[in-house]
Design a protein around this motif. Structure first.
Motif, PDB file in Angstrom:
ATOM      1  N   SER A 142       7.510  -7.627  -3.298  1.00  0.00           N
ATOM      2  CA  SER A 142       8.064  -6.292  -3.472  1.00  0.00           C
ATOM      3  C   SER A 142       7.162  -5.206  -2.893  1.00  0.00           C
ATOM      4  O   SER A 142       7.641  -4.194  -2.434  1.00  0.00           O
ATOM      5  N   ASN A 143       5.843  -5.413  -2.905  1.00  0.00           N
ATOM      6  CA  ASN A 143       4.963  -4.334  -2.451  1.00  0.00           C
ATOM      7  C   ASN A 143       3.588  -4.896  -2.082  1.00  0.00           C
ATOM      8  O   ASN A 143       2.668  -4.917  -2.886  1.00  0.00           O
ATOM      9  N   ARG A 144       3.460  -5.338  -0.847  1.00  0.00           N
ATOM     10  CA  ARG A 144       2.229  -6.044  -0.491  1.00  0.00           C
ATOM     11  C   ARG A 144       1.038  -5.094  -0.378  1.00  0.00           C
ATOM     12  O   ARG A 144      -0.088  -5.488  -0.640  1.00  0.00           O
ATOM     13  N   VAL A 145       1.289  -3.837   0.003  1.00  0.00           N
ATOM     14  CA  VAL A 145       0.174  -2.888   0.107  1.00  0.00           C
ATOM     15  C   VAL A 145      -0.466  -2.684  -1.262  1.00  0.00           C
ATOM     16  O   VAL A 145      -1.682  -2.686  -1.419  1.00  0.00           O
ATOM     17  N   MET A 146       0.398  -2.539  -2.273  1.00  0.00           N
ATOM     18  CA  MET A 146      -0.113  -2.309  -3.624  1.00  0.00           C
ATOM     19  C   MET A 146      -0.864  -3.538  -4.143  1.00  0.00           C
ATOM     20  O   MET A 146      -1.885  -3.407  -4.817  1.00  0.00           O
ATOM     21  N   VAL A 147      -0.348  -4.722  -3.834  1.00  0.00           N
ATOM     22  CA  VAL A 147      -1.046  -5.944  -4.269  1.00  0.00           C
ATOM     23  C   VAL A 147      -2.454  -5.960  -3.696  1.00  0.00           C
ATOM     24  O   VAL A 147      -3.421  -6.260  -4.401  1.00  0.00           O
ATOM     25  N   SER A 148      -2.591  -5.591  -2.432  1.00  0.00           N
ATOM     26  CA  SER A 148      -3.926  -5.665  -1.850  1.00  0.00           C
ATOM     27  C   SER A 148      -4.788  -4.494  -2.316  1.00  0.00           C
ATOM     28  O   SER A 148      -5.992  -4.654  -2.487  1.00  0.00           O
ATOM     29  N   ALA A 149      -4.164  -3.326  -2.603  1.00  0.00           N
ATOM     30  CA  ALA A 149      -4.952  -2.202  -3.127  1.00  0.00           C
ATOM     31  C   ALA A 149      -5.419  -2.472  -4.557  1.00  0.00           C
ATOM     32  O   ALA A 149      -6.302  -1.795  -5.062  1.00  0.00           O
ATOM     33  N   LEU A 150      -4.823  -3.453  -5.212  1.00  0.00           N
ATOM     34  CA  LEU A 150      -5.267  -3.810  -6.560  1.00  0.00           C
ATOM     35  C   LEU A 150      -6.190  -5.026  -6.546  1.00  0.00           C
ATOM     36  O   LEU A 150      -6.439  -5.642  -7.574  1.00  0.00           O
ATOM     37  N   GLY A 151      -6.673  -5.376  -5.355  1.00  0.00           N
ATOM     38  CA  GLY A 151      -7.769  -6.334  -5.303  1.00  0.00           C
ATOM     39  C   GLY A 151      -7.407  -7.759  -4.916  1.00  0.00           C
ATOM     40  O   GLY A 151      -8.210  -8.664  -5.106  1.00  0.00           O
ATOM     41  N   VAL A 152      -6.200  -7.981  -4.388  1.00  0.00           N
ATOM     42  CA  VAL A 152      -5.823  -9.345  -4.036  1.00  0.00           C
ATOM     43  C   VAL A 152      -5.823  -9.502  -2.517  1.00  0.00           C
ATOM     44  O   VAL A 152      -5.244  -8.675  -1.803  1.00  0.00           O
ATOM     45  N   ASN A 153      -6.483 -10.536  -2.058  1.00  0.00           N
ATOM     46  CA  ASN A 153      -6.529 -10.818  -0.625  1.00  0.00           C
ATOM     47  C   ASN A 153      -5.174 -11.360  -0.177  1.00  0.00           C
ATOM     48  O   ASN A 153      -4.870 -12.540  -0.311  1.00  0.00           O
ATOM     49  N   ILE A 154      -4.364 -10.448   0.362  1.00  0.00           N
ATOM     50  CA  ILE A 154      -2.983 -10.809   0.651  1.00  0.00           C
ATOM     51  C   ILE A 154      -2.912 -11.838   1.789  1.00  0.00           C
ATOM     52  O   ILE A 154      -2.019 -12.680   1.820  1.00  0.00           O
TER      53      ILE A 154
END
Lengths: 236, 307
Positions: B175-187
């Motif tokens: 749903s939101n890959r930018v947010m996932v990576s901004a919350l610390g996950v190596n996408i």
């Protein structure tokens, strides 16, 4: 006091259009610092530059003593910066509980870290909504969730972009009280919002941004003393 | 009506459906989450079959070969993602289609070079090669094994996606890959794992069918089209959708091939029915897809909260 964040002479572009023109600002440990300015002046771009979402083209951003400009967002987040983004950006297809847990962590090895229990005690309105999907929440609940989600990463610096935008007065008051509580616990916060009165009560230092540059900075008292600033840069 | 035949065909349809599910589940995750169209997904299906054929000969154990092959295709998936696919996420779908079509040709040629033009049979252990008799119904043991393992993988995948941290991140990333990576996950790493997992499932699908059909060059190219139909009918990015639409399509395809002529004979001449039935049965699932696209373009079970 220790410096948590130092943005030094940063220029950032979206494609060909330059948004930030050598912007600098600092956040000290335990401080609440605001970024003020009208829409389109570069507030969110500043946040995106800090987070590495839109990496700056020139200049340096340091977290503590560490250079973070050029790192990918996940590494910047893991160093200890928690983001509550503009528009909240809750994961709509995850439950409230999953939103809190999916990206949780304690990379900077905080003592007494935020966990689900502590976040729910701090943001009790989420308790009854744990099983609801993110897109079934009200705007206020979504903002609480976005704050909780960022706290679950146990950040040293919390960044809130438009902390109370579009929310009802009661919900706003609730968010200001939560942020005040965080401040008394020593949380460093970089805060963007339009509610000047609340910001002046809460923050230690303000930066005014105009066309991609800082044009003024000072304490709440200094801002109070210069009403012309508000008229000129903030449209108040 | 011959009830034994009906039941046999039902089980055959179920078996096809579950194999399709194994293939389509990876495809739908990769398409839905990474927004990446992988035409070469069928190549992993083929590679799985060849790995298993060779390893069965080498080790003498089908089960051991199966496990090693799935792991092997997972590694192939990792390598392909890191070396080629990763560079294509930022490109548009046409570029992705062109490159992955090229990959199909590379895989087919590579398999030709390594294993030669002939297909490879996979001998089954005697335990799996027999038949199960229930009343007057006789059904090959191995087909039951395919059905059971397909169901087990479906349950495992459901638990993985709905109940684990990795699954939460996969759905969040959709749903939101930018947010996932901004919350610390190596996408990038997350995508790499999802891609390789999808490849491994495709490999499993291919090696499960190979003892029946044998491993052959291009075996994935026909079924990949069916797998795309499954993805679209089920709702792009939805594991649940992939499961139900795969079973539905497996059943419709199998039942259509065996019963459509009887059905048509009810209201047209025998000769016309026998001419029309094969052509029509080959089209049935595409007709189904067209109808679903018309009335429910998001698919049967679009992922919850998807934008």
């Amino acid at each position: 006091m220790r410096l948590v964040l130092e943005v030094h002479d940063v220029t950032t572009f979206y494609g060909d259009s330059q948004i930030l023109f050598g912007l600098s600002l600092q956040v000290q440990e335990g401080q609440v610092v605001t970024l003020l300015g009208r829409n389109g002046m570069g507030k969110t771009t500043t946040v995106n530059s800090i987070m590495g979402i839109v990496p700056p083209r020139e200049g340096e951003i340091r977290y503590g003593s560490r250079l973070i400009s050029g790192l990918p967002p996940y590494r910047i987040s893991n160093l200890g910066i928690g983001l509550v983004p503009e528009g909240r950006q809750i994961f709509p297809n995850l439950t409230v509980r999953e939103n809190l847990l999916a990206t949780a962590g304690n990379m900077s090895a905080k003592k007494d870290p935020w966990d689900l229990e502590r976040v729910l005690a701090f943001l009790p309105s989420l308790k009854a909504r744990l099983r609801n999907l993110g897109n079934h929440l009200s705007g206020g609940e979504q903002q609480m969730l976005a704050i909780g989600r960022a706290l679950m990463t146990n950040p040293t610096l919390l960044i809130l972009d438009e902390a109370t935008e579009g929310l009802a007065p009661l919900v706003r008051a609730e968010i200001w009280s939560r942020l005040k509580l965080l401040k008394t616990e020593g949380q460093s916060i970089l805060l963007i919002d339009k509610n000047l009165l609340a910001l002046m009560r809460l923050a230690d230092r303000h930066y005014i941004i105009e066309k991609g540059n800082i044009v003024w900075s000072g304490s709440s008292r200094e801002l109070e003393a210069e009403p012309a600033l508000k008229a000129r840069y903030l449209g108040v | 009506m011959d009830w034994n035949l009906l039941l046999t065909q039902f089980l055959n349809g179920l078996q096809l459906g579950l194999l399709l599910f194994l293939l389509a589940s990876g495809l739908t995750l990769i398409f839905g989450i990474m927004d990446f169209i992988n035409l070469a997904h069928g190549s992993f299906y083929m590679v799985g079959a060849y790995f298993c054929a060779t390893l069965t000969l080498l080790t003498g154990s089908f089960v051991l070969a199966l496990l090693m092959s799935v792991a092997g295709v997972f590694v192939v998936g990792l390598v392909i993602e890191a070396s080629i696919v990763r560079r294509l996420y930022q490109h548009d779908h046409l570029d992705q289609v062109l490159v992955t079509f090229g990959l199909i040709l590379c895989f087919d040629t590579l398999v030709h070079l390594i294993w030669g033009p002939e297909g490879m049979a996979i001998p089954l252990p005697r335990l799996l090669d027999g038949q199960i008799t229930v009343g007057s119904l006789v059904f090959p043991t191995y087909r039951v094994i395919i059905i059971v393992s397909g169901l087990l993988v479906a349950i495992g995948l459901y638990v993985l996606v709905m109940k684990t941290r990795l699954g939460m991140l996969i759905r969040a990333g959709a749903s939101n890959r930018v947010m996932v990576s901004a919350l610390g996950v190596n996408i990038n790493r997350l995508f790499m794992i999802v891609f390789a997992l999808g490849a491994a499932l495709a490999g499993l699908s291919g090696l499960l069918i190979a003892p029946i059909t044998e491993a052959s060059i291009g075996m994935g190219n026909e079924i990949i089209i069916l797998a795309f139909v499954v993805v679209i009918v089920g709702g792009i990015g939805s594991i649940k959708g992939a499961f139900f639409s795969a079973v539905l399509i497996g059943l419709i395809d199998t039942m259509g091939r065996s019963y459509l002529d009887d059905f048509l004979k009810l209201f047209m001449s025998i000769q016309n029915a026998e001419t029309a039935a094969p052509a029509l049965s080959a089209m049935l699932i595409y007709i189904l897809m067209a109808v679903i696209l018309a009335v429910r373009p998001q698919g049967l079970f679009p992922p919850a909260g998807a934008r």
